[in-house]
Design a protein around this motif. Structure first.
Motif, short mmCIF file in Angstrom:
data_model
loop_
_atom_site.label_atom_id
_atom_site.label_comp_id
_atom_site.label_asym_id
_atom_site.label_seq_id
_atom_site.Cartn_x
_atom_site.Cartn_y
_atom_site.Cartn_z
N GLU A 63 20.09 10.64 8.36
CA GLU A 63 18.99 9.95 9.03
C GLU A 63 18.06 9.31 8.00
OE1 GLU A 63 17.56 8.07 11.19
OE2 GLU A 63 17.69 9.53 12.82
N GLN A 64 17.54 8.15 8.35
CA GLN A 64 16.50 7.49 7.55
C GLN A 64 15.50 6.87 8.52
OE1 GLN A 64 17.65 4.22 4.93
NE2 GLN A 64 16.10 4.87 3.46
N ILE A 65 14.23 7.15 8.32
CA ILE A 65 13.19 6.76 9.26
C ILE A 65 12.28 5.72 8.61
CG2 ILE A 65 11.30 7.60 10.71
CD1 ILE A 65 12.70 10.39 10.41
N GLU A 66 11.93 4.69 9.39
CA GLU A 66 11.10 3.61 8.87
C GLU A 66 9.81 3.51 9.66
OE1 GLU A 66 14.74 0.63 7.44
OE2 GLU A 66 13.52 0.15 9.21
N LEU A 67 8.75 3.12 8.97
CA LEU A 67 7.48 2.78 9.58
C LEU A 67 7.28 1.28 9.38
CD1 LEU A 67 4.81 3.66 10.92
CD2 LEU A 67 3.89 4.02 8.63
N ILE A 113 6.80 -0.81 6.11
CA ILE A 113 5.66 -0.32 5.35
C ILE A 113 6.08 0.84 4.46
CG2 ILE A 113 3.34 0.70 5.52
CD1 ILE A 113 3.56 -2.23 6.35
N ASP A 114 6.95 1.68 4.98
CA ASP A 114 7.47 2.80 4.20
C ASP A 114 8.73 3.31 4.87
OD1 ASP A 114 7.66 4.55 2.15
OD2 ASP A 114 6.14 5.94 2.88
N ASP A 166 0.81 -1.22 0.00
CA ASP A 166 0.00 0.00 0.00
C ASP A 166 0.85 1.27 0.00
OD1 ASP A 166 -2.53 -1.42 2.14
OD2 ASP A 166 -2.36 -1.38 -0.02
N ASN A 167 2.18 1.12 0.09
CA ASN A 167 3.09 2.25 0.01
C ASN A 167 2.80 3.31 1.06
OD1 ASN A 167 4.48 1.21 -2.20
ND2 ASN A 167 2.91 1.97 -3.59
N TRP A 209 2.89 -1.42 15.91
CA TRP A 209 3.71 -0.90 14.81
C TRP A 209 4.83 -0.05 15.40
CZ3 TRP A 209 1.30 0.58 9.52
CH2 TRP A 209 0.48 -0.48 9.07
N GLU A 210 5.86 0.24 14.61
CA GLU A 210 7.01 0.99 15.09
C GLU A 210 7.35 2.15 14.17
OE1 GLU A 210 9.50 -2.69 17.16
OE2 GLU A 210 10.04 -1.99 15.14
#
Length: 540
Positions: free
Chosen positions: A116-120, A128-129, A41-42, A76-77
């Motif tokens: 920095e790189q942030i993940e969901l 997820i993204d 679902d991006n 979720w994180e």
């Protein structure tokens, strides 16, 4: 202390006094607009905000659900992937309704300013993204954010660094769907009638159209017929085959007079026109045809390295309108596209799509080079669109098969008459040079009074094309000294090739001998005393 909900707005409104505030009040937020759900679902994060130098931040995140369904996001994180690797876990049982925003706060220095790189991530750890790798050393009110809410092409171009829009949307990407054009045709079974006949006006529409206001109903076909002292309007509906037909009696008592009658048909956004004549005898008229577009190429087939000339003609020039075209290979992959504009004073202009050359009667023209690096052999399709007009054409790209000789050389014929033009063509195989030396030499003569100074000779250089082919035209002098045999030689340091042709009085009756032989004859079989005997011979 300042309320967490208002802190972002407070700081944005008081930029000048920001660094004078107590450290514990320096609270900033990081905002996510996420398309939550499965990885496919991006999910999308919209805004990342950094704080000022020297402050211990409390950072918050916000998740947005743009879908039409409620989504459970418990466990979720939201995670930093830099050195700190701080991760917020969303409480179990949390769900987000369609169009709803959820905001979360976490520890100080949740995210770093550099790389920095942030993940969901969902509850299984599936990403997820994620953001691209981002930096923010400005320490002002700028932020990394999505260009539009929910806009994701999986490239860094989805993100922009500009003044923060925390607490509000980044805007929606509005995609306007092109309205489908309705095509209408109209014609009569003939263009000229005499009184007493019945004209049949018929045509088609491309699709059935319905109107919703003031009540839901089918769109009507409106027909206007006008002529000498005559005007009539008719309304009808297309049949199940999207066709219509109107019989019109051509009688003087019904108000029909001598002359030409115009027929105009409209249906939704489509229109069409035609005309016919009525009289006591047939009057020739020119039928008005709907706009027609034709596109073609200068040849039916090409080999890699050649250049195709694509040209198009239309019956109706549309002001300020460009002809859009694409070229697809046999696999259906688009390899070329362009926009052409009509020629002005015989010179073609355009915005893109190749070089433009003059071509007789063509309003649009461009060149297309046949790729030599990775050619796709087979039928290629050209699709063109000009206003409501469309057209297609095809050409074949064939594999370049070279002869197993150093130089290929040929003439278009073996036998010619005086004054004709010899078309010489050839190719340098498996090598590339800029030029070759070409010589045309008369090696035989049929003249009895032979004079070596009158031997025909032509020496020149020919330039090779990109595929190492060459062409040359030799004009045979228009006099009797030109009769005889000729040798064509093409050469360079790498080697040479030769071929022959003959110039005779009756080329259609001449038989070319392919064996070594000698023949002899006389101009007559019987002579009188005092006549001159002419003996003619030939070495095959």
């Amino acid at each position: 202390p300042i309320d967490d909900i208002l802190v972002s707005q407070y700081f944005l409104d008081n930029k000048n006094g920001l660094n004078n505030l107590p450290e514990k009040q320096a609270k900033f937020e990081i905002k996510f607009f996420g398309l939550v759900g499965k990885k496919s679902d991006n999910a999308i994060k919209n805004i990342i905000i950094e704080g000022p130098n020297g402050y211990d931040f409390k950072i918050r995140s916000q998740i947005f659900n743009p879908t039409n369904d409620e989504v459970y996001i418990g466990d979720w994180e939201i995670a930093s992937t830099s050195v700190l690797k701080k991760t917020l876990t969303i409480p179990i049982g949390t769900s987000i309704k369609p169009g709803q925003f959820l905001t979360y706060s976490y520890q100080s220095s949740w995210f770093t300013d550099v790389a920095e790189q942030i993940e969901l991530r969902d509850e299984t750890g599936t990403i997820i993204d994620e953001t691209p790798i981002i930096n923010d050393l400005n320490n002002d009110f700028s932020s990394w954010q999505r260009v539009y809410d929910g806009f994701d092409t999986n490239t860094s171009d989805d993100w922009t660094f500009e003044t923060s829009s925390a607490g509000s949307t980044n805007g929606k990407l509005v995609i306007e769907e092109a309205e489908e054009v309705v095509l209408v045709t109209v014609s009569t079974e003939k263009s000229n009638y005499i009184f007493g006949e019945t004209a049949t006006i018929s045509g088609t529409v491309s699709k059935q159209v319905f109107v919703e206001q003031p009540t839901f109903s089918q769109e009507t076909i409106d027909v206007i017929i006008s002529g000498p002292n005559y005007y009539d309007t008719l309304t009808l509906y297309p049949d199940l085959n999207l066709e219509y037909e109107i019989p019109l009696k051509l009688q003087k008592v019904l108000g029909i007079y001598d002359g030409v009658y115009d027929v105009s048909v409209s249906y939704s956004s489509g229109t069409a026109q035609t005309e016919f004549s009525v009289g006591d005898e047939v009057i020739e008229t020119t039928q008005k045809e709907a706009g027609a577009l034709v596109i073609s190429t200068d040849k039916e087939s090409y080999i890699p390295g050649e250049t195709a000339i694509i040209f198009a003609e239309t019956s109706d020039i549309i002001e300020f309108e460009g002809l859009k075209f694409t070229v697809t290979n046999p696999g259906g992959i688009q390899i070329f596209d362009g926009t052409l504009f009509p020629s002005i004073g015989g010179v073609n202009t355009g915005v893109r799509g190749g070089d433009f050359n003059q071509y007789e009667d063509a309003q649009f023209i461009t060149n297309l080079f046949m790729d030599t690096i990775s050619p796709s052999y087979g039928i290629h399709t050209i699709s063109a669109e000009y206003g409501t007009q469309t057209a297609t054409a095809t050409f074949d790209l064939n594999e370049d098969v070279k002869e197993d000789v150093l130089i290929s050389l040929t003439t278009d014929k073996e036998v010619y008459g005086i004054g004709e033009t010899v078309k010489i063509s050839g190719r340098l195989n498996n090598l590339f040079l800029d030029t070759l030396d070409l010589e045309v030499l008369q090696t035989q003569t049929f003249a009895l009074d032979f004079d070596p100074s009158r031997i025909v000779k032509d020496l020149t250089s020919v330039r090779l094309a990109g595929d190492s082919t060459f062409n040359y035209e030799f004009k045979i002098p228009n006099n009797e000294n030109s009769f005889g045999g000729y040798r064509v030689t093409v050469s360079k340091d790498v080697g040479a090739a030769t071929t022959k042709f003959f110039v005779v009085e009756n080329p259609d009756e001449y038989e070319v001998l392919f064996i070594e032989t000698i023949s002899v004859t006389t101009d007559k079989t019987i002579y009188d005393i005092g006549d001159t005997l002419k003996i003619l011979g030939r070495v095959g």
